[in-house]
Scaffold this active site. Structure first.
Site, PDB file in Angstrom:
ATOM      1  CG  HIS A  25      -1.955  -1.087   1.191  1.00 46.59           C
ATOM      2  ND1 HIS A  25      -3.147  -1.009   0.516  1.00 46.59           N
ATOM      3  CD2 HIS A  25      -1.935  -2.320   1.769  1.00 46.59           C
ATOM      4  CE1 HIS A  25      -3.824  -2.144   0.667  1.00 46.59           C
ATOM      5  NE2 HIS A  25      -3.102  -2.956   1.414  1.00 46.59           N
ATOM      6  CG  ASN A  47      -7.945  -4.469   0.916  1.00 45.03           C
ATOM      7  OD1 ASN A  47      -7.121  -3.559   0.976  1.00 45.03           O
ATOM      8  ND2 ASN A  47      -7.637  -5.727   1.207  1.00 45.03           N
TER       9      ASN A  47
END
Length: 483
Positions: free
Chosen positions: A53, A126
């Site tokens: 990420h 997510n």
């Protein structure tokens, strides 16, 4: 009035354009402190990027409770309709480095920090309701397949599909990734999910299991692979451009927080493991319950300070919200906070992006960059327990009700392998339309094309167990690409 430039110690600076030299041609004087300071600071401006990420986009805003869920939780933020708190969200791609293109096919991170009156509550999720694996033991290996090959220094489809073929539980997430929803147009046009199973308990100590859903109010919009490829050729920063511009134009993006609720006893009888991160809870059995609205209405004044320093961890929870037996969640409770200690330092939660907006009292001590001062309530109380009435003490009233567990401790317990194909089969055969399945076949084949024949066949066998048409469709697309 002109703002006067100063050193980092606060002293006014007389110049900021030329070095101090011994004569008009030099050399430079070592006592030109501002020169040394500027160069030394620049050498230290970069911090380690996130292991995953790394590429992300963030915004600040407000959460407001719109519906009463006190029957499920005693969390203070949900105690009354109309309650609100500040929030900070960061959306991200998973595999790409800090300079990766925004519009790559990838899962997107969707994390929200709620600055509540009882501490920070982080939902670290997510844009998909499931994940590739259900056990944290496999997580380091999985992430290595998403990063660069140690010899070629290139991404390796061979590694990705080789790993996925050995972990058929991943086929649910890979199907979503290769579907139309694999490339959202930007963060504003995708849903978010807490993904894991969490728990809530009410004032009577009654526990329920919950899933968190963030439903975009802007509508779902996605790029095709071809459109994304064209866009990346024009800009690698499309998400940041869209998000920043929307907020500056006061087109504030919104998401509605919903929960799914499962009574504690129901978890013993449902036909799937409700704590398995590769499974969804069917909405017809566990409908969405609206909770509140998130509105993002501010671009941070300093992106690095607020967004790059933002540190989300599922370990940040508040009374009334707890964990579950979800094995991936249990692993992330440790791993995320530890990643922040490595990347940002021991006192990362005192940085402005992470600092709670309520009083903080703990017995952590010293360490690099400790700029907070004592926070125990008494100058002599640097340990606990102690004799000082004013010092910070535990509050038994916020204790979580006991978690019921059963069975023997056994690291070799395996899930029912056939169960891994039931939900992706329903997604493929019952949810997707024919044109969506065709695009899925093409996207999957394109991603698999560089793989060796053994890896292709192993993954095609997994797809065949989901549905024979799934395997046949991808196999036909591979044959077309190979021709």
């Amino acid at each position: 009035m002109t703002t006067r430039l100063t050193t980092s110690a606060g002293a006014p600076v007389s110049h900021n354009d030329t070095s101090k030299t011994a004569g008009p041609r030099g050399p430079v004087m070592l006592d030109d402190y501002q020169l040394i300071e500027k160069l030394a600071h620049q050498n230290r401006e970069r911090i380690p990027e996130r292991v995953v990420h790394a590429k992300g986009w963030g915004a600040q805003g407000t959460f407001t409770v719109t519906h009463d869920i006190t029957q499920y939780t005693c969390a203070d933020i949900f105690s009354k309709v109309g309650n609100s708190c500040d929030i900070l969200s960061r959306w991200s791609t998973v595999a790409g480095e800090l300079g990766a293109a925004d519009a790559e096919r990838d899962v997107r991170g969707f994390s929200v920090k709620f600055y509540t009156d009882e501490g920070n509550w982080d939902v670290v999720g997510n844009n998909t309701p499931v994940f590739f694996i259900r056990d944290g033991f496999k997580f380091p290996d999985f992430i290595r397949t998403q990063k660069r090959h140690p010899k070629t220094n290139l991404r390796s489809p061979e590694a990705m599909f080789d790993f996925w073929a050995a972990q058929p539980e991943s086929v649910h997430q890979v199907t979503i990734l290769m579907s139309d929803r694999g490339i959202p147009v930007n963060p504003m046009h995708m849903h978010g999910y807490g993904s894991h199973t969490y728990s809530m308990w009410n004032k009577n100590g009654e526990r329920v299991w919950v899933k968190f859903h963030f439903r975009t109010q802007q509508g779902i919009k996605n790029h095709s692979s071809e459109a994304a490829e064209t866009l990346i050729g024009k800009t690698r920063e499309s998400y940041q451009e869209d998000l920043f511009a929307a907020i500056e134009a006061r087109n504030f993006p919104k998401w509605e927080l919903n929960i799914q609720v499962m009574p504690e006893a129901k978890a013993e009888t449902v036909e799937f493991n409700p704590f398995d991160l590769t499974k969804v809870w069917p909405h017809d059995q566990f409908p969405l319950i609206p909770v509140g609205m998130l509105e993002f209405n501010k671009n941070p004044d300093n992106y690095f300070q607020i967004v790059e320093n933002a540190a989300y961890s599922p370990s940040n929870k508040v009374p009334g919200i707890g964990f579950s037996p979800d094995k991936m969640l249990q692993a992330r409770v440790f791993a995320y906070a530890d990643a922040h200690r490595y990347r940002l330092g021991t006192h990362y939660e005192a940085l402005p992006a992470n600092a709670p907006k309520c009083p903080v009292h703990h017995y952590h001590k010293d360490g690099a960059m400790n700029f907070m001062g004592p926070s125990t309530g008494h100058v002599d109380a640097y340990y606990e327990p102690n004799q000082y009435a004013e010092s910070a003490k535990p509050d038994v009233s916020v204790a979580e009700p006991p978690l019921k567990i059963s069975g023997d401790a056994d690291k070799y317990v395996q899930e029912d392998a056939d169960a891994d194909y039931v939900q992706p089969r329903a997604l493929y055969a019952d949810v997707m339309q024919a044109d969506e399945r065709a695009r899925l076949h093409a996207n999957m084949a394109g991603a698999m094309a560089p793989c060796s024949m053994p890896v292709r066949e192993r993954w095609l066998a997994v797809l065949g167990r989901v549905h024979p048409e799934y395997e046949a469709g991808v196999r036909a697309e591979l044959a077309r690409l190979d021709a």
